[in-house]
Scaffold this active site. Structure first.
Site, PDB file in Angstrom:
ATOM      1  N   LYS A 116       2.208   8.711  -0.853  1.00 38.04           N
ATOM      2  CA  LYS A 116       3.356   7.672  -0.913  1.00 38.04           C
ATOM      3  C   LYS A 116       4.390   7.693   0.290  1.00 38.04           C
ATOM      4  O   LYS A 116       4.909   6.943   0.940  1.00 38.04           O
ATOM      5  CB  LYS A 116       4.175   7.622  -2.152  1.00 38.04           C
ATOM      6  CG  LYS A 116       3.311   7.416  -3.395  1.00 38.04           C
ATOM      7  CD  LYS A 116       3.934   7.572  -4.669  1.00 38.04           C
ATOM      8  CE  LYS A 116       3.052   7.321  -5.965  1.00 38.04           C
ATOM      9  NZ  LYS A 116       1.939   8.361  -6.045  1.00 38.04           N
ATOM     10  N   GLU A 183      13.494   9.571  -3.676  1.00 37.67           N
ATOM     11  CA  GLU A 183      14.047   8.345  -3.146  1.00 37.67           C
ATOM     12  C   GLU A 183      14.937   7.769  -4.202  1.00 37.67           C
ATOM     13  O   GLU A 183      15.379   8.300  -5.334  1.00 37.67           O
ATOM     14  CB  GLU A 183      12.794   7.191  -3.195  1.00 37.67           C
ATOM     15  CG  GLU A 183      12.000   7.136  -4.590  1.00 37.67           C
ATOM     16  CD  GLU A 183      11.011   5.834  -4.400  1.00 37.67           C
ATOM     17  OE1 GLU A 183      10.660   5.765  -3.335  1.00 37.67           O
ATOM     18  OE2 GLU A 183      10.610   5.313  -5.295  1.00 37.67           O
ATOM     19  N   HIS A 218       7.726   6.090 -16.873  1.00 37.88           N
ATOM     20  CA  HIS A 218       7.234   5.465 -15.695  1.00 37.88           C
ATOM     21  C   HIS A 218       6.044   4.899 -15.655  1.00 37.88           C
ATOM     22  O   HIS A 218       5.141   4.716 -14.584  1.00 37.88           O
ATOM     23  CB  HIS A 218       7.480   6.449 -14.482  1.00 37.88           C
ATOM     24  CG  HIS A 218       8.784   6.998 -14.305  1.00 37.88           C
ATOM     25  ND1 HIS A 218      10.021   6.196 -14.096  1.00 37.88           N
ATOM     26  CD2 HIS A 218       9.232   8.169 -14.655  1.00 37.88           C
ATOM     27  CE1 HIS A 218      11.219   7.026 -14.047  1.00 37.88           C
ATOM     28  NE2 HIS A 218      10.840   8.206 -14.297  1.00 37.88           N
ATOM     29  N   GLU A 258       2.912  -2.416  -4.736  1.00 39.68           N
ATOM     30  CA  GLU A 258       3.916  -2.282  -5.912  1.00 39.68           C
ATOM     31  C   GLU A 258       5.403  -2.253  -5.259  1.00 39.68           C
ATOM     32  O   GLU A 258       5.623  -1.603  -4.318  1.00 39.68           O
ATOM     33  CB  GLU A 258       3.808  -0.899  -6.845  1.00 39.68           C
ATOM     34  CG  GLU A 258       2.594  -1.071  -7.326  1.00 39.68           C
ATOM     35  CD  GLU A 258       2.244  -0.058  -8.576  1.00 39.68           C
ATOM     36  OE1 GLU A 258       3.335   0.696  -8.820  1.00 39.68           O
ATOM     37  OE2 GLU A 258       1.484  -0.170  -9.098  1.00 39.68           O
ATOM     38  N   GLU A 270       4.734   1.586  -3.297  1.00 39.29           N
ATOM     39  CA  GLU A 270       3.693   2.277  -2.969  1.00 39.29           C
ATOM     40  C   GLU A 270       2.298   1.293  -2.865  1.00 39.29           C
ATOM     41  O   GLU A 270       2.487  -0.034  -3.624  1.00 39.29           O
ATOM     42  CB  GLU A 270       3.190   3.453  -3.866  1.00 39.29           C
ATOM     43  CG  GLU A 270       2.953   2.673  -5.445  1.00 39.29           C
ATOM     44  CD  GLU A 270       2.714   4.013  -6.299  1.00 39.29           C
ATOM     45  OE1 GLU A 270       1.843   4.754  -6.317  1.00 39.29           O
ATOM     46  OE2 GLU A 270       3.525   4.111  -7.329  1.00 39.29           O
ATOM     47  N   ASN A 272      -1.658   1.020  -4.366  1.00 37.51           N
ATOM     48  CA  ASN A 272      -2.687   1.509  -4.992  1.00 37.51           C
ATOM     49  C   ASN A 272      -3.913   1.191  -4.563  1.00 37.51           C
ATOM     50  O   ASN A 272      -4.361   0.206  -4.810  1.00 37.51           O
ATOM     51  CB  ASN A 272      -2.417   1.329  -6.655  1.00 37.51           C
ATOM     52  CG  ASN A 272      -1.384   2.193  -7.186  1.00 37.51           C
ATOM     53  OD1 ASN A 272      -0.995   3.263  -6.844  1.00 37.51           O
ATOM     54  ND2 ASN A 272      -0.392   1.288  -7.699  1.00 37.51           N
ATOM     55  N   ARG A 274      -6.911   0.829  -5.474  1.00 35.57           N
ATOM     56  CA  ARG A 274      -7.865   1.255  -6.423  1.00 35.57           C
ATOM     57  C   ARG A 274      -7.654  -0.148  -7.291  1.00 35.57           C
ATOM     58  O   ARG A 274      -6.716  -1.060  -7.270  1.00 35.57           O
ATOM     59  CB  ARG A 274      -8.004   2.330  -7.374  1.00 35.57           C
ATOM     60  CG  ARG A 274      -6.544   2.545  -7.917  1.00 35.57           C
ATOM     61  CD  ARG A 274      -6.427   3.879  -8.804  1.00 35.57           C
ATOM     62  NE  ARG A 274      -4.973   4.049  -9.052  1.00 35.57           N
ATOM     63  CZ  ARG A 274      -4.163   3.508  -9.958  1.00 35.57           C
ATOM     64  NH1 ARG A 274      -4.600   2.529 -10.771  1.00 35.57           N
ATOM     65  NH2 ARG A 274      -2.755   4.080 -10.028  1.00 35.57           N
TER      66      ARG A 274
END
Length: 642
Positions: A116, A183, A218, A258, A270, A272, A274
């Protein structure tokens, strides 16, 4: 052309990929750990290969074993699913080097976006290097992996070091990579993502948005497509950033970008690399099969210049074997029955009679509703879940139904803090007052061949049940006309059985008339567990065994797992305060803190780090110090007084 595909995964996602392979005429190969030898995904595949040697929790992370299994089984392609090795660039390279087709993005794209921190730098975003009071609250986040593991919200600077250590340990355990970063944590934000699909000919589709704001720890719980309430300008910005991120790494296949949306602005989180757990909602609104397109892209097929148009709205709920009221503790045991009514999609890795174990994520199923409007989709999903027969370990079903019907969700005003605000109300017990009676009557019908009627009056039959943590006693009689209720104790707001009449009863179904309103209960029993309608009960013995009684202040394991840590310096004789963490358990790659139930003295600590414990195992005993506890209460009141 792909003829035989191995899925390097397990459970629900493996079963889902196999379904598409059947439709495409592709033979399938499953891999399995010893713990999964009888799992549904091994039964659905054409062939299955055992992965030897490693512990169950690590088996699916052994890329060398998976590649060897593909070659042994004669597969010519590998699909990683999600989780485990899905975002492992080294595994993708190993698959290709073995001469197999990799049904996923290029290894270099995985490598860049799997971190990330590197992904953010690619888009010109830098994480916090030094945290000050002015930066709070912040989010500690694992650089690798996902699923909420290795993430911590920090609101006090004094907690930062401990949370960094815990996040590193969790990330190392889950992903084999302990790197974390910090962050800013944006309060009141929404989690919004864009599904992308790219081919090897330069076309990149942005397949709409999804809102995944309802999360616990999360990790997403309820997702929908399209994300409600976005302006056209913001949606265009999300699409542009997602496509830009894909092109920056020459991405191919399916992926997700995202964002956190707050104050009308989008903040990149980030990418992903997949397939996402929530991909079915995108499939529903766009009328396509993302797994089929992953296969086609891997075979070299080109996408059309424009993606298919979105139609209607879709909502997905993740049904977990967990207890939201007990800190989301995962649950294990036999899933005796799973049946969801209505025109909904059910993706699951379990069949009736399968065991939900301790080694893997507690996801039981994903339930998806698609309708012309958001309101219709939400209503259909809530109804299907409410009427579903789910007989086995405790699940989050009631939480899902209540969440879907919460005004904040139905109006589209939810954010990632939804459960922080509403969890207590959403998990408050709402037991059915007549479920114990229905269970007792069905039990009576199942046990008595001749009805139990007597010519002379006698004492009523008595049954005791545990429901929603409270004990209930039911009394009934066999009469000339059949079974009749005689009394109920323990249920608040229900006095006796006046106005309650048995319309019909047998061992599997009971119909009651309560003040003119009929209530029907389908009753299912396995051992001492009983389900009357959707209400779960535990049948209690008439005379409790004293040996089963725990000492006051006993601290029991809320789940099966491994003791990974005991509070520093903790030993028998230590003074502890209510709420003070004493033991840390790890279950399904997540760490759970177990705290002192009362203020007092630790009189027993029978566990050690590394020890495996079952649910209900004794972890510690704290003898309450009543005077000290009262002094603390008085002190807290005085400190808070004006």
């Amino acid at each position: 052309m792909i003829t035989t595909l191995l899925v390097a995964n397990r459970g629900e996602i493996a079963c889902r990929i196999f379904r598409t392979c059947r439709e495409l005429g592709i033979r399938t190969v499953a891999v399995f750990s010893d713990a999964d030898a009888g799992a549904l995904h091994t039964r659905l595949a054409d062939t299955a290969v055992r992965l030897p040697g490693a512990a169950p929790a690590e088996t699916y992370l052994r890329g060398d074993l998976v590649v060897a299994a593909a070659l042994t089984a004669g597969a010519d392609a590998v699909h990683p699913g999600y989780g485990f090795l899905a975002e492992h660039a080294g595994f993708a390279r190993a698959v290709r080097q073995a001469g197999l087709t990799w049904v996923g993005p290029p290894p270099h794209a995985i490598e860049v976006m799997a971190s990330k921190t590197r992904a953010k730098e690619l888009l010109g975003i830098k994480p916090l290097r030094e945290v000050t009071e002015a930066d709070l609250p912040v989010l500690v986040k694992a650089a690798a992996g996902g699923g909420g593991r290795g993430m911590r919200v920090v609101r006090r600077l004094a907690d930062l070091d401990a949370e960094l250590a815990a996040a590193r340990a969790e990330a190392e355990s889950a992903f084999g990579d302990g790197e974390v970063f910090v962050e800013p944590y944006l309060e009141g934000g929404r989690h919004v993502e864009v599904q992308i699909l790219a081919d090897t000919h330069g076309t990149v589709w942005a397949l709409g948005t999804r809102d995944c704001s309802l999360q616990r720890r999360h990790q997403k719980v309820i997702e929908e497509a399209p994300a409600p309430g976005l302006t056209e300008e913001l949606r265009a910005e999300l699409y542009d950033t997602a496509v830009r991120a894909a092109r920056a790494v020459d991405y191919t296949g399916a992926g997700t970008v995202e964002f956190l949306v707050a104050g009308g602005r989008a903040h990149f989180l980030e990418m992903n690399t997949r397939l996402q757990v929530e991909h079915p909602v995108t499939e529903a609104v766009h009328g396509l099969d993302l797994v089929a397109w992953q296969v086609r892209v891997a075979e070299g097929h080109a996408l059309e210049p424009e993606p298919p148009r979105a139609r209607g709205h879709a909502v997905e709920a993740r049904l977990y074997a967990e207890d939201p009221a007990r800190d989301w503790a995962p649950q294990t045991g036999t899933l005796h029955r799973l049946a969801v009514p209505g025109a909904v999609r059910l993706d699951t890795g379990y069949a009736d009679g399968d065991e939900i174990g301790v080694h893997y994520d507690p996801l039981v199923a994903k339930v998806v509703a698609h309708a012309p409007t958001r309101a219709e989709a939400v209503r259909a999903l809530a109804d299907a879940l409410e009427r579903a027969a789910i007989h086995g370990p405790v699940t989050n079903r009631d939480l899902l139904v209540r969440s879907l019907r919460h005004e904040e969700f139905t109006s589209g005003r939810m954010d990632t803090g939804f459960y922080d605000r509403h969890l207590a109300a959403l998990t408050a017990p709402r037991p059915d007052p007549y479920a114990p009676l229905a269970a007792a009557l069905a039990d009576a019908c199942g046990r008595s061949r001749f009805g139990g009627w007597r010519n002379l009056p006698s004492q009523p039959q008595v049954k005791r049940y545990l429901m929603a943590g409270e004990e209930h006693e039911v009394r009934y009689r066999h009469t000339r006309t059949g079974l009749a209720p005689d009394g109920m104790d323990g249920m608040h707001g229900v006095d006796g059985v006046d106005g309650v009449r048995v319309v019909s009863a047998d061992a599997h179904r009971v119909v009651l008339d309560v003040a003119g309103v009929r209530r029907a209960y389908d009753v299912f029993r396995h051992g001492d567990r009983v389900w009357a309608g959707t209400t779960a009960l535990t049948a209690l013995p008439r005379f409790p065994d004293p040996a089963d009684q725990q000492a006051p202040g006993s601290l029991l394991a809320p789940m099966p797992g491994t003791v990974v840590r005991i509070a520093d310096g903790l030993a028998a004789g230590a003074r502890v305060r209510a709420g003070e963490p004493l033991v840390w358990l790890e279950a399904m790659k997540m760490q759970h803190r177990v705290a002192a139930p009362v203020t007092g003295t630790l009189t027993a600590l029978p566990v050690t780090p590394g020890q495996q414990v079952e649910v209900g195992a004794l972890l510690a005993v704290v003898e309450e110090a009543v005077e000290e506890a009262m002094e603390e209460v008085v002190q807290e009141v005085e400190e808070g007084a004006p």
